[in-house]
Design a protein around this motif. Structure first.
Motif, PDB file in Angstrom:
ATOM      1  N   TYR A  60       0.850  -0.963   0.293  1.00  0.00           N
ATOM      2  CA  TYR A  60      -0.153   0.062  -0.028  1.00  0.00           C
ATOM      3  C   TYR A  60       0.986   1.480  -0.229  1.00  0.00           C
ATOM      4  CZ  TYR A  60      -3.306   3.785   1.264  1.00  0.00           C
ATOM      5  OH  TYR A  60      -4.498   4.633   0.929  1.00  0.00           O
ATOM      6  N   THR A  63       3.104   1.969  -3.771  1.00  0.00           N
ATOM      7  CA  THR A  63       1.527   2.539  -4.166  1.00  0.00           C
ATOM      8  C   THR A  63       1.176   3.949  -3.808  1.00  0.00           C
ATOM      9  OG1 THR A  63       1.211   0.653  -4.412  1.00  0.00           O
ATOM     10  CG2 THR A  63      -0.514   2.294  -5.404  1.00  0.00           C
ATOM     11  N   PHE A  64       0.597   4.031  -2.579  1.00  0.00           N
ATOM     12  CA  PHE A  64       0.103   5.685  -2.170  1.00  0.00           C
ATOM     13  C   PHE A  64       0.881   6.012  -1.418  1.00  0.00           C
ATOM     14  CE2 PHE A  64      -3.261   2.305  -3.725  1.00  0.00           C
ATOM     15  CZ  PHE A  64      -4.175   3.161  -5.047  1.00  0.00           C
ATOM     16  N   CYS A  99      -0.806   7.447  -9.091  1.00  0.00           N
ATOM     17  CA  CYS A  99      -0.617   6.554  -8.054  1.00  0.00           C
ATOM     18  C   CYS A  99      -0.618   5.081  -9.175  1.00  0.00           C
ATOM     19  CB  CYS A  99      -0.786   6.255  -7.314  1.00  0.00           C
ATOM     20  SG  CYS A  99       0.534   8.188  -5.818  1.00  0.00           S
ATOM     21  N   ARG A 100      -1.691   4.742  -9.327  1.00  0.00           N
ATOM     22  CA  ARG A 100      -2.110   3.328 -10.060  1.00  0.00           C
ATOM     23  C   ARG A 100      -0.870   3.361 -10.507  1.00  0.00           C
ATOM     24  NH1 ARG A 100      -7.354   5.148  -8.220  1.00  0.00           N
ATOM     25  NH2 ARG A 100      -7.618   4.009  -6.860  1.00  0.00           N
ATOM     26  N   ARG A 102       1.576   4.841 -12.176  1.00  0.00           N
ATOM     27  CA  ARG A 102       2.732   4.247 -11.596  1.00  0.00           C
ATOM     28  C   ARG A 102       3.479   3.040 -11.070  1.00  0.00           C
ATOM     29  NH1 ARG A 102       4.047   8.877  -8.489  1.00  0.00           N
ATOM     30  NH2 ARG A 102       3.517   7.508  -6.408  1.00  0.00           N
ATOM     31  N   ALA A 103       2.312   2.419 -10.427  1.00  0.00           N
ATOM     32  CA  ALA A 103       2.235   0.439  -9.564  1.00  0.00           C
ATOM     33  C   ALA A 103       2.376  -0.430 -10.424  1.00  0.00           C
ATOM     34  CB  ALA A 103       1.709   0.677  -8.370  1.00  0.00           C
ATOM     35  N   ARG A 104       1.186   0.354 -11.865  1.00  0.00           N
ATOM     36  CA  ARG A 104       1.829  -0.753 -12.613  1.00  0.00           C
ATOM     37  C   ARG A 104       2.867  -0.797 -13.436  1.00  0.00           C
ATOM     38  NH1 ARG A 104      -3.893   1.396 -13.059  1.00  0.00           N
ATOM     39  NH2 ARG A 104      -3.069   2.679 -14.804  1.00  0.00           N
ATOM     40  N   ARG A 106       5.729   0.080 -12.537  1.00  0.00           N
ATOM     41  CA  ARG A 106       6.922  -0.979 -11.760  1.00  0.00           C
ATOM     42  C   ARG A 106       6.580  -2.501 -11.941  1.00  0.00           C
ATOM     43  NH1 ARG A 106       5.520   2.863  -7.641  1.00  0.00           N
ATOM     44  NH2 ARG A 106       4.269   1.199  -6.400  1.00  0.00           N
ATOM     45  N   SER A 107       5.556  -2.753 -11.333  1.00  0.00           N
ATOM     46  CA  SER A 107       5.042  -4.285 -11.950  1.00  0.00           C
ATOM     47  C   SER A 107       5.672  -4.190 -13.051  1.00  0.00           C
ATOM     48  CB  SER A 107       3.761  -4.162 -11.361  1.00  0.00           C
ATOM     49  OG  SER A 107       3.260  -3.923 -12.126  1.00  0.00           O
TER      50      SER A 107
END
Length: 111
Positions: A60, A63-64, A99-100, A102-104, A106-107
């Motif tokens: 969490y 991501t956020f 943020c979502r 950026r997380a996608r 990264r994965s």
């Protein structure tokens, strides 16, 4: 009753946007950095607490981010600029989407 405001920290060139409850605790927080106002965080205290209980806090926060850990009455050196709920929501939704994404990214990069 909740209220919304933003404050600027010049040393890091960050605008902090806050939704604060009646007791002064930050319920939601957005951080935007630099002249392009790049979203660094868009965290919800309720979501953070749920992630902590579920054992997924690291994901969490990656991501956020997180919300401030002390009530606003204890802050020093900030100059709040009042916002409406709509002004806060606009920033919140934009930052959450960033943020979502950026997380996608990264994965995808890790695969």
């Amino acid at each position: 009753m909740r209220h919304w405001f933003r404050s600027y920290w010049a040393e890091d060139d960050i605008w902090f946007y806050f939704e604060v409850d009646a007791d002064g605790w930050v319920a939601r927080q957005v951080e935007l950095q630099g002249p392009l106002e790049r979203p660094l965080a868009a965290a919800s205290l309720a979501e953070w607490q749920a992630a902590q209980q579920a054992g997924t806090l690291a994901g969490y926060e990656a991501t956020f981010g997180a919300t401030a850990e002390i009530p606003v009455q204890e802050w020093e050196g900030h100059k709040p600029h009042d916002l409406t709920l709509q002004e806060f929501e606009t920033v919140w939704l934009t930052a959450r989407a960033a943020c979502r994404a950026r997380a996608r990214n990264r994965s995808t990069d890790e695969e």
